[in-house]
Design a protein around this motif. Structure first.
Motif, short mmCIF file in Angstrom:
data_model
loop_
_atom_site.label_atom_id
_atom_site.label_comp_id
_atom_site.label_asym_id
_atom_site.label_seq_id
_atom_site.Cartn_x
_atom_site.Cartn_y
_atom_site.Cartn_z
N GLN A 193 0.84 -1.19 0.00
CA GLN A 193 0.00 0.00 0.00
C GLN A 193 0.87 1.24 0.00
OE1 GLN A 193 -3.51 -0.09 2.48
NE2 GLN A 193 -3.51 2.12 2.80
N ILE A 194 0.39 2.26 -0.73
CA ILE A 194 1.01 3.58 -0.68
C ILE A 194 -0.07 4.54 -0.22
CG2 ILE A 194 2.13 5.43 -2.01
CD1 ILE A 194 2.79 3.19 -4.12
N THR A 195 0.23 5.33 0.82
CA THR A 195 -0.77 6.25 1.34
C THR A 195 -0.19 7.66 1.36
OG1 THR A 195 -1.45 4.44 2.80
CG2 THR A 195 -2.42 6.61 3.22
N SER A 196 -0.88 8.59 0.71
CA SER A 196 -0.46 9.99 0.74
C SER A 196 -1.40 10.77 1.63
CB SER A 196 -0.50 10.59 -0.67
OG SER A 196 0.37 9.88 -1.52
N ILE A 197 -0.84 11.48 2.59
CA ILE A 197 -1.66 12.22 3.55
C ILE A 197 -1.09 13.62 3.78
CG2 ILE A 197 -2.66 10.28 4.84
CD1 ILE A 197 -0.29 10.51 6.77
N SER A 198 -1.86 14.42 4.46
CA SER A 198 -1.50 15.79 4.79
C SER A 198 -0.47 15.83 5.94
CB SER A 198 -2.79 16.50 5.20
OG SER A 198 -2.56 17.80 5.58
N ASP A 199 0.22 16.98 6.09
CA ASP A 199 1.10 17.20 7.26
C ASP A 199 0.22 17.42 8.48
OD1 ASP A 199 4.08 17.86 6.29
OD2 ASP A 199 2.70 18.76 4.85
N ASN A 200 -0.36 16.36 8.98
CA ASN A 200 -1.33 16.48 10.06
C ASN A 200 -1.05 15.36 11.06
OD1 ASN A 200 -3.81 15.38 11.32
ND2 ASN A 200 -4.80 17.14 10.36
N PRO A 201 -0.73 15.70 12.33
CA PRO A 201 -0.33 14.67 13.30
C PRO A 201 -1.33 13.52 13.43
CG PRO A 201 0.11 16.85 14.19
CD PRO A 201 -0.64 17.06 12.90
N ASP A 202 -2.63 13.83 13.48
CA ASP A 202 -3.63 12.76 13.63
C ASP A 202 -3.58 11.81 12.44
OD1 ASP A 202 -4.38 13.89 15.98
OD2 ASP A 202 -6.16 14.89 15.17
N ALA A 203 -3.52 12.40 11.23
CA ALA A 203 -3.49 11.55 10.03
C ALA A 203 -2.22 10.71 10.01
CB ALA A 203 -3.57 12.43 8.77
N LYS A 219 -10.06 22.78 -8.03
CA LYS A 219 -10.63 23.89 -8.79
C LYS A 219 -12.12 24.09 -8.50
CE LYS A 219 -7.52 23.52 -12.74
NZ LYS A 219 -7.43 22.92 -14.08
N ILE A 220 -12.82 23.02 -8.12
CA ILE A 220 -14.25 23.18 -7.81
C ILE A 220 -14.49 23.21 -6.30
CG2 ILE A 220 -15.00 22.20 -10.02
CD1 ILE A 220 -15.82 19.66 -8.46
N GLY A 221 -13.40 23.34 -5.53
CA GLY A 221 -13.56 23.54 -4.10
C GLY A 221 -13.63 22.28 -3.27
N ILE A 222 -13.16 21.15 -3.82
CA ILE A 222 -13.14 19.91 -3.05
C ILE A 222 -11.69 19.57 -2.73
CG2 ILE A 222 -13.62 17.42 -3.12
CD1 ILE A 222 -16.00 18.05 -4.92
N LYS A 223 -11.40 19.35 -1.44
CA LYS A 223 -10.03 19.06 -1.02
C LYS A 223 -9.78 17.56 -0.92
CE LYS A 223 -8.22 22.88 1.69
NZ LYS A 223 -8.01 23.43 3.02
N VAL A 224 -8.68 17.11 -1.52
CA VAL A 224 -8.30 15.70 -1.36
C VAL A 224 -7.58 15.54 -0.04
CG1 VAL A 224 -6.88 13.83 -2.28
CG2 VAL A 224 -8.18 15.31 -3.84
N LYS A 225 -8.03 14.58 0.79
CA LYS A 225 -7.44 14.37 2.11
C LYS A 225 -6.52 13.16 2.17
CE LYS A 225 -9.17 17.88 4.24
NZ LYS A 225 -10.12 17.94 5.33
N GLN A 226 -6.73 12.23 1.25
CA GLN A 226 -5.87 11.04 1.25
C GLN A 226 -5.88 10.39 -0.12
OE1 GLN A 226 -5.95 8.52 4.75
NE2 GLN A 226 -5.48 6.66 3.59
N ILE A 227 -4.71 9.87 -0.51
CA ILE A 227 -4.60 9.07 -1.73
C ILE A 227 -4.06 7.71 -1.29
CG2 ILE A 227 -3.50 8.81 -3.99
CD1 ILE A 227 -2.97 11.92 -3.84
N THR A 228 -4.75 6.64 -1.66
CA THR A 228 -4.32 5.31 -1.26
C THR A 228 -4.15 4.44 -2.50
OG1 THR A 228 -5.73 5.61 0.67
CG2 THR A 228 -4.79 3.43 0.34
N SER A 229 -2.96 3.87 -2.65
CA SER A 229 -2.71 2.96 -3.76
C SER A 229 -2.64 1.54 -3.21
CB SER A 229 -1.39 3.29 -4.46
OG SER A 229 -1.42 4.59 -4.96
N ILE A 230 -3.44 0.65 -3.80
CA ILE A 230 -3.49 -0.73 -3.30
C ILE A 230 -3.47 -1.72 -4.46
CG2 ILE A 230 -4.65 -0.32 -1.10
CD1 ILE A 230 -7.31 -0.82 -2.57
N SER A 231 -3.34 -2.97 -4.09
CA SER A 231 -3.28 -4.07 -5.06
C SER A 231 -4.67 -4.40 -5.60
CB SER A 231 -2.68 -5.27 -4.31
OG SER A 231 -2.66 -6.39 -5.10
N ASP A 232 -4.72 -5.10 -6.75
CA ASP A 232 -5.99 -5.66 -7.26
C ASP A 232 -6.39 -6.82 -6.35
OD1 ASP A 232 -6.53 -4.61 -10.24
OD2 ASP A 232 -4.38 -4.90 -10.02
N ASN A 233 -6.84 -6.51 -5.17
CA ASN A 233 -7.12 -7.55 -4.19
C ASN A 233 -8.44 -7.19 -3.51
OD1 ASN A 233 -7.23 -8.29 -1.30
ND2 ASN A 233 -5.34 -9.39 -1.77
#
Lengths: 420, 420
Positions: free
Chosen positions: A42-52, B35-49
């Motif tokens: 797994q690769i997880t990208s998160i914010s500079d946020n202690p809780d996260a 651009k439409i005002g939605i913030k991404v909080k996490q990106i997760t890359s995982i296996s085809d599982n």
């Protein structure tokens, strides 16, 4: 058999989430870990946020034995990784003198005054093993927890890469008993993923259980990656090569290379091997065929030049396409593209001439010749071959696919020997 | 004020984890959502599982209102996303006739027989809203669960992008009450990030609190993005334009465009406005200048053609560079590049000719002319301007930076009126 060791990568930084920076670090780490037999799960990208950071780390430790963290180690306020890790591992920051020496040396080298925030970078969690950063001011940190190794590194790619290569990868190999893993890559072009899958289905179904096949489609074709993990019973290299040979037998005409080789590199090698020179006459591809060919170091040995003939005037005056051909058949026609390939071959005095002419779009189509109608040609001393393509993509993709097709036409058409 | 809507991105595929493919999709989606005002909080890359997909999805739904999933929708056995989502949302696959029509149309267009695996791609979970894929065989799927919207799309970037632009982003804007957000982009070239920051520091410090500035450095320069979120007190558009005008006053000579315009598009517009034509003579850039110029739709109005002169023979015979110039000064010299620019201008009968000649590397350098030594030139009826560049990068980056520099030279040099 060794226990499989799995890894997770955690990348920290808003710039990744907002798309201001593309995360290239994770792919590089994934490749390097794969080479020593550690699978990234797994690769997880998160914010500079202690809780996260804490929540993500707890989950990662519950699933994997190796956790690589990048980012958030800079000297500014929004870099919180180090303080968060100190709290997470219930330890205090203390001065690490060798790290301070390194930071001071860097400022001395650039002849700049060191700030207090930079001195602070040499304060590290007491329970970690510091990892030297030879290229920057933020040292890495190695923690052990519940049998897992947790590494925190800077997000700057060249700092992270040196740290991985010099310190982390050797430590992982020492710490874990890792399986032997070998990858073989087979590069195909001119066959879609599903046709390819059908053509090799029987072979794939009969692969030994320790070998796995991955389809990696990209613009230039489908890359097949066969991964072997040693089962201790046979020589893995021999076992993999045997399967690659079987695969080659099934789809030989679609294979342009083995290993991490691009189509233009493969063409370059073919031309060098046969001592042949090439030139291009490009209309709709606008110079991209020439750019691809010249992106290969040493291409001046076989690539002489190109005429990008966007106007009909240039097609006539430079490439010798007759006014009659252009009038009768049009610029986008078999006759014109054949004349262009032959013309550039003569003009620039090369063994091979290739040509493209088409309507890349979005405008310029007609009912008989809609956008995406493209002719390509190959000419050498003995033959001229033309081929019609039809695409329905964006302008840029129509151009890029045409470049791949005309390079593939060279691969398929060029003589085996220069004398032939 | 509206509730903040947050998003998570889930990318599926071993190729991402093993580093065979760099995840560029997430950064693009992060930008478009921003651009439409939605913030991404996490990106997760995982296996085809299936287990990993379900666990990641459950967590994402607990944290975010928008979940974008890419990958794992191909026709092969290791693509498990669709079946996993059907089970996750407790629904069955059923034939979606419009999707089947699309898939059939694609195969008809390419004149290839459709396979059963492709037909299967038109079977979609009964509870989803199908999202049309105009460019590929895997439709997208939209699910609603616990107030969240979950979208599954193919991982192929151009298919995903079209789906996002045509269907997903408009739907998100309809579904959620999003804050009014306006972005203004100012494109700069020829000034580094830190110098730019210094030049505009006072202006930036005095921005109203509802406006935020982002520096987005990329190969072609630094893109400045000013983002305004309505505070309900003033007209946001007017407020932003006022600040852009102030900014323009500070750095006007470095601004080549406003908005999402590339340098080659800006050059094309300048040429069209002034009714000028252009041609290129390229050595080290190998056709990439021509490709950039012709990547712009409608470029045939001002771009006539190019001569890619990789060999000295082509420089002499086609571009009229004298043997003496080449012998005395060498191919990489001010004299040669000036002669090339003038030569191609005359040969292809254009108002402007531009030229490049240099050592892109990795080989070919000498002590006097190390790798990365590059000359560029601009010629019109009244003047010829040459400039020397020095780079210390990879072959491809040396080439790409040179292309940007020569295009910028056109921007700076071309006459204000065609009659001048």
């Amino acid at each position: 058999m060794e226990k499989e060791i799995s890894a997770e990568i955690i990348t920290i930084g808003d710039e990744l989430l907002y798309g201001q920076v593309i995360d290239t670090n994770s792919a590089w780490m994934g490749q390097e870990l794969g080479k020593i037999g550690i699978k990234v799960k797994q690769i997880t990208s998160i914010s500079d946020n202690p809780d996260a950071i804490c929540a993500t780390l707890t989950q990662a430790i519950s699933r994997a034995q190796v956790i690589l963290i990048t980012g958030g180690l800079g000297p500014t306020k929004d870099d919180l990784t180090k303080h968060t890790l100190a709290r997470y591992f219930n330890t205090q920051l203390q001065l690490h003198q060798p790290s301070l020496d390194d930071v001071e040396a860097i400022f001395k080298r650039y002849n700049r005054p060191m700030l207090e925030v930079n001195r602070q970078q040499a304060f590290l969690p007491a329970s970690c093993t510091p990892i030297r950063n030879a290229l920057g001011t933020a040292p890495g940190m190695l923690f052990k927890e519940q049998g897992a190794l947790i590494v925190s590194m800077p997000g700057v790619p060249f700092e992270m890469k040196q740290m991985m290569t010099d310190s982390i990868l050797p430590r992982l190999q020492q710490h874990f008993q890792l399986p032997q893993i070998i990858h073989k890559v087979v590069q195909t072009i001119g066959i879609g993923e599903s046709f390819l899958a059908e053509a090799i289905a029987d072979w794939e179904d009969n692969l030994p259980p320790n070998l796995k096949l991955a389809y990696l489609p990209h613009l230039a074709g489908v890359r097949l990656r066969l991964t072997g993990m040693s089962d201790g019973n046979s020589d893995l290299e021999t076992q993999l090569q045997l399967e690659v040979d079987k695969l080659t037998h099934l789809i030989s005409e679609h294979i342009f290379a083995y290993g991490e080789v691009t189509l233009e590199e493969a063409i370059g090698q073919l031309l060098k091997d046969r001592n042949l020179t090439i030139s291009t006459a490009e209309s709709c591809t606008g110079g991209l065929v020439a750019h691809k060919l010249t992106s290969v170091p040493g291409s001046s040995a076989y690539f002489m030049g190109s005429v990008v003939a966007y106007s009909n005037g240039v097609k006539q005056a430079q490439l010798g396409v007759s006014a009659q051909t252009l009038e009768t058949h049009g610029a986008v026609s078999e006759e014109t593209v054949r004349a262009m390939a032959q013309g550039v071959r003569q003009l620039l005095n090369t063994d091979i001439g290739i040509a493209t002419s088409g309507i890349a779009g979005p405008d310029g189509g007609t009912p008989e010749k809609p956008v995406g109608t493209i002719w390509i040609a190959y000419a050498d001393a003995h033959q001229t071959i033309a081929k019609k393509l039809s695409y329905n993509k964006t302008r840029l993709l129509n151009i890029e696919y045409t470049v791949l097709q005309v390079l593939n036409l060279v691969r398929q058409s060029l003589p085996k020997r220069v004398e032939e």
